[in-house]
Design an enzyme around this catalytic site. Structure first.
Site, short mmCIF file in Angstrom:
data_model
loop_
_atom_site.label_atom_id
_atom_site.label_comp_id
_atom_site.label_asym_id
_atom_site.label_seq_id
_atom_site.Cartn_x
_atom_site.Cartn_y
_atom_site.Cartn_z
N SER A 101 0.84 -0.96 0.27
CA SER A 101 0.05 -0.32 0.09
C SER A 101 1.11 1.08 -0.08
O SER A 101 2.22 1.43 -1.11
CB SER A 101 -0.64 -0.30 1.43
OG SER A 101 -2.02 0.79 1.25
N HIS A 231 -8.39 -5.11 0.30
CA HIS A 231 -6.17 -4.19 -0.06
C HIS A 231 -5.58 -4.91 1.12
O HIS A 231 -4.01 -4.96 0.94
CB HIS A 231 -7.17 -3.21 1.02
CG HIS A 231 -5.91 -2.34 0.84
ND1 HIS A 231 -5.10 -2.15 0.29
CD2 HIS A 231 -4.84 -1.72 1.70
CE1 HIS A 231 -4.76 -1.28 -0.20
NE2 HIS A 231 -4.21 -0.81 1.00
#
Length: 253
Positions: A101, A231
């Site tokens: 990320s 995610h």
């Protein structure tokens, strides 16, 4: 000095506060430096990659994380890179970067800065759950939410935060600063890297077409893998095993 990450295992800090590790492996074939996600601690990734016996794992610990929790977090990706490179010298042994990320952006920009300085490059970049750097940010300015709104958003994305109000007050500035760093990041066009880049994401979080945009950032071998999940797909045990397999593949190519 030791710190205790979320998994509970001790992490030893080396002379630079920016780097932590659990164990030394002088004969390792590769030094892997792990850049954590927004609000994340490097110890989470160290515990995974140390399953690879021929890899020595290091965690990148910026201000506001782990043993540096009392320090003011940084709110800009390029400043993170500049401050990290003020203490980091590429090892003589082969090394590589992993970033998840926000950490993927920081790892990528660190590799570009090292290249621009004529320093030895990572053997490869393994990047996770991050759209290509040239993609526009979503412009939601989540870092500007009040504490209640930011807490709700953070727990929705990353899971429950500490219930202790005093501990929560310590960690919330890091989440806010990391969100600001991600949201205000602006890509600076430059020549592509010349090293292998592998990008991995969760199939509920992104698409292969989106992640394929990373291919413009290197002239070296490039690949995309989609694994089941969102995610944080890599917190699933089967997905983590596959991520380790991919790492081993990159190591032995």
């Amino acid at each position: 000095m030791t710190t205790v990450p979320s998994g509970g295992d001790p992490v030893t800090a080396v002379p630079s506060r920016w780097l932590v590790r659990r164990c030394a492996r002088p004969s390792a074939r590769l030094r892997l430096y792990c850049f954590p996600h927004s609000g994340g601690l490097p110890g989470e990734y160290l515990s995974w990659f140390e399953a690879l016996a021929d890899v020595e794992c290091w965690g990148v610990q910026s201000p506001g994380r782990g043993s540096r929790i009392a320090e003011t977090p940084l709110r800009d990706v390029h400043r993170m890179v500049e401050e990290f490179l003020g203490v980091f010298a590429p090892p003589q042994e082969p090394y590589a970067f992993f970033g998840h990320s926000l950490g993927a952006l920081v790892a990528f920009e660190t590799a570009r800065a090292l290249r621009d300085r004529g320093a030895p490059q990572p053997r490869f970049l393994l990047l996770s759950s991050c759209p290509p750097p040239a993609a526009p940010r979503d412009g939601r300015h989540l870092a500007d939410l009040d504490d209640a709104g930011l807490l709700a958003l953070t727990e929705e994305r990353y899971g429950p935060l500490p219930a202790d109000p005093a501990l929560l007050a310590l960690v919330m500035p890091l989440y806010r600063a990391d969100l600001a760093a991600y949201e205000t990041y602006r890509y600076r066009p430059g020549p592509p890297l010349g090293l292998p880049v592998r990008v991995v994401g969760g199939d509920q979080d992104t698409t292969g077409d989106v992640l394929a945009g990373w291919g413009r950032e290197t002239t070296g071998p490039f690949g995309v893998s989609l694994l089941p999940g969102g995610h944080f797909y890599l917190r699933g045990r089967p997905q983590r095993r596959e991520l380790l397999r991919i790492t081993g593949e990159l190591l032995h190519d």
